[in-house]
Enzyme design. Structure first.
Site, mmCIF file in Angstrom:
data_model
loop_
_atom_site.group_PDB
_atom_site.id
_atom_site.type_symbol
_atom_site.label_atom_id
_atom_site.label_comp_id
_atom_site.label_asym_id
_atom_site.label_seq_id
_atom_site.Cartn_x
_atom_site.Cartn_y
_atom_site.Cartn_z
ATOM 1 C CB CYS A 1 -0.977 -0.015 1.170
ATOM 2 S SG CYS A 1 -0.222 -0.244 2.778
ATOM 3 C CE1 TYR A 2 2.128 3.897 4.966
ATOM 4 C CE2 TYR A 2 3.118 1.811 5.598
ATOM 5 C CZ TYR A 2 2.402 2.941 5.932
ATOM 6 O OH TYR A 2 1.966 3.117 7.220
#
Lengths: 332, 332, 332, 332
Positions: free
Chosen positions: B149-150
């Site tokens: 996600c990052y």
């Protein structure tokens, strides 16, 4: 027994003024003499802010009538504070000003960020009210410019590096609770707007920037970006520092120990500094880390924006100004 | 009419797997054939995660039995995924792997950050599943390594600068909701621990760092620091970029327009990108700012960590792999 | 000057024990002598709970060694407390027990709700530790059973009506912050589970019910339904009372004035009682309303579940037991 | 293929109107023709509410110009809606009114709670827009009075008991997220005011009360008390019912099964109904419990206040009015 110095809080209906009044009301060394507000005159402060449990009625400010006090905490917006501070100083009242009006030594810098200054003659008298940096000057000052909440955290985070020659390039990414935006209801403080999101604001130009640069000195230029996070009280600054070429990052821990081992209200810790741990206290908690892959130092500092970031720091300054124990009335 | 491809979701009891199952269940172009979980076998998914409204019973994974599907979404922890992916690939199943196991092309880098790799022979087959960078390769891949996600947010924020030669020194300060920490109850996910605070973690060494550097290329070294913020879903990355000497920062807007004007799921906006605006959608919202005092570019990107940051992106990839409209089943 | 009574806090690693230790550590009239915990022996309490700022190391409890104190606050789970309390009483230590083990006078009622009792012989010695109802008995007690958090709020809300003969049919709908569920991480305390929802629990059978009925007396039967709300600290009870036929609901305000005008820690207010106003204080705030259409009385009471609901009330009781000012060490 | 009915949303800048516009914009069976707002004319709705992703510009309402649509959703405040509804009806537009103006059949009751009515002649034409109770009448109506959010949950919770003769004395304790208070910033919607507290409001006299009583019928008198809780979206009603003497509480489960087994948007569940499970859906989740000690029935119902509580229910009604599948455009 000598009488306690009498203190007025001007602008006590806002968040910062209310905390100052609450702390002074229960302070063993001061007498809270007056609380004023632009509106709500006649209403008791504990009706507006029950948490203060201050039974005094709010008054409309009157320079002559209120100048009978020994000191005043002025909790007015930027710009509005300067003329009131001037009126009080003319009448011999010692002042802690919570606004930005007397924080910047350089008038041109002030006016570039805030507009025309309302009492420039007093700029030279003001002492920047961060006890960890200016304790002695504060004790002797008649006008103390209490730092902003972001500068308090950022300067405490970075000053040891500045002194040790470790402060090169700096990015400060700050996260603040909603009380920092003040008590006025706006789109930006509505619960539905603020919840479940993080909002950067004043990107590339927050007015707290020059204060931070002034106090860090050395011509430091910082990129400072505040973010609103969904919590009420508290503030964290995450500082990313690239030390100058040739500097020894390994000296950092020693710089913090030198700076803060004897400070009553700064805690240097190992893990991430917890915002809950400073809530409703005068503490600043700091942790120092490095990123060996990039050579950066990463420093976190956290405070309660309304306490060490504003109003309990004002009490700490008042204690110094009136030769009381610096921590009187602030016990966590 | 041809039958829809059949898809299994392995590890459907976790947050990411549940979202993938929910999206596939209502997807007009796929048939959700199986949902599996390590525990809870026999329980219906809509009993564990009512929000999914998927009436299928959770099964214990069996490579032979479940290999009848056309594709599988593997929502296993890092390390646990590799052998399962290998078993599926041996049986001809096309795989979207949500773990980190196949994201890094370089085995040594993987093993430096994660430990021994469980299926190194497949590393060369995997395509990094960020459609905005690798659309064509994904369409032809049998093994897609879905980004973390990052990295999804950070790479989408910075890739246009990298392509335009504007990406010099980079600091990424990320803020993530608690769902990013997974469904397991820990001290760090307890409501009382998380509320009213912001917590940096894995300072100076989060495992998502090498993924970001790989995709940005050019030998970029980033300082990446995630913070946990008191919200459930969503993620914001604040990127501080010092362009290389001589680069023209003014070219930045054009770089973003070139990159994203035709992208269905990237929105470049003026103000701060709102996390609420991407919640439960496949959108990434980006805004680009400059800090004229320091010459830095400041880029924000926000996504829903479980959607564009994980599971809706997996559906976007599946759509590409099976020649469906890339946005099918993802309408906001 | 006489030495201060020495107090131990057993179970100081939990939320309630930590608050008790924090309050005793800064209390001018007691000496915090020991803090114990089942695990973490050797760790300082301020490492586990920095907010306490208690520098004592946690110890493993030993009845003989720790019986040198004058009093102990026992913060153990229900059932586990009884044998420890018995061991302390045998050695002459005065005890405040935070568990439910000695709150119910009737052994059969206890055992119906909690199971076999571990020290039934002591049941007759225990005084229910709600100062507003049992101040004198507490002062003379050697064993004080500190009320649960819900009963504290509910009994303070309803006792004046009970005394005035106005308490007929009662429904109590309670809302509690997550700290009430304890420090242990569970599915039910995970931030993602708790946020953006309200969850009723133990519907029709919460163990606090008989305590409330015992203290209200008169054979009252209450329906008590707690709900978990997405906040950390605090508790509100909403009480719906149908007065008995013939009772004069108009007498209610007088009943509250009689009961609480002289109470230092109960505030009867006009508007809705604010949970923030009692946070980290020993106050209970109450408001009384009527619904003229139905003839019901609606009474709200709010407390901090860990303070007046547990640990600051324990200090209030200790003050009474040791003839100190009842409010010593509790200043808001 | 026939053209889709054209629909206008009046008052699209508020929360409810924005959700209605969002749902209609993506609805396969309607065309969103106009969005209007008192201010912001000319601004695109997706600039004010990006989450809608509706690219239409907001217009100033003009009865003649906008009457070209087939139907209108009126999202105006109480009192302001009536004249606009009348103007639309005169021009033959079918209307879903989200305000309270046409919900009460009895003009005197309306005027006792809301003041003078602006279009009393239309009261007899309006159908109360709760499909589970009035499906057939809605399909044939030209004016549908969409229920309030609290009544939707309360009536769905209690109507089966009313029909089964089990509804005696009723207390409804409701908990609502802040979006229910509307988009306007006030002291009461400020994040700092709302966080970490629960606030009862309009105690003993909320305007939704008569609506609930009208729809439950039988002369039922309810005590209805709403509370604001610190969350953005969602609503829970906790209903405490004392069945009439002689009624058989054991019949309750059958009453709910009869009422809702075939309803597409009502889920009767065992455990507590989860507010997260209905977020951004048209579902109402209900659970039914008993308290054997007191003989009470306790019924919980939860909805998203802006969806089933307002705007998705409006779409459900529109579907019925235009003979579409009742669930069209509402897929969860």
């Amino acid at each position: 027994m000598a009488e306690s110095p009498r203190v007025a809080v001007l602008g006590a209906a806002g968040y910062a003024g209310a905390v100052a009044a609450r702390l002074l009301h229960r302070h063993p060394g001061f007498e809270l003499a007056h609380v004023t507000a632009r509106s709500d005159a006649g209403t008791r402060l504990d009706a507006v802010h029950p948490r203060t449990r201050v039974p005094l009625a709010l008054e409309t400010f009157d320079a002559d009538r209120h100048a009978e006090v020994d000191a005043a905490v002025v909790a007015y917006p930027h710009g509005a504070a300067a003329p009131v501070v001037a009126a009080l100083r003319e009448r011999g009242v010692r002042v802690i000003d919570l606004s930005a009006d007397f924080r910047l030594h350089d008038r041109a810098t002030y006016e570039a960020w805030y507009g025309a200054h309302g009492a420039p003659a007093l700029l030279g008298d003001a002492v920047y009210g961060l006890p960890e940096l200016h304790r002695d000057a504060i004790a002797n000052a008649d006008l103390v410019a209490n730092p902003g909440c972001y500068p308090t955290a950022a300067i405490l985070a970075l000053a040891p590096l500045a002194r040790a020659g470790l402060l090169g390039d700096v990015v400060i990414d700050a996260k603040s609770g909603v009380s920092g935006a003040g008590r006025e209801p706006t789109d930006g403080t509505h619960f539905v707007t603020v919840g479940e999101t993080v909002t950067p604001y004043k990107v590339g130009g927050h007015r707290h920037t020059p204060e931070i640069e002034q106090e860090l000195g050395g011509g430091t230029r910082v990129t400072f970006t505040p973010h609103l996070v969904p919590l009420a009280h508290g503030e964290l600054v995450s500082c990313y520092v690239t030390p100058p070429a040739g500097a020894r990052a390994g000296d950092a821990p020693r710089a913090y120990a030198d700076a803060y081992d004897d400070e009553p209200w700064v805690e240097v810790v190992e893990g991430p500094p917890g915002m809950q741990e400073v809530r409703e206290t005068n503490f600043c908690r700091i942790s120092v880390h490095d990123d060996p892959r990039t050579g950066r130092l990463i420093v976190f500092a956290t405070i309660d924006n309304l306490w060490k970031g504003t109003s309990s720091q004002a009490i700490q300054n008042l204690n110094l100004m009136f030769s009381l124990d610096e921590s009187e009335g602030l016990v966590a």
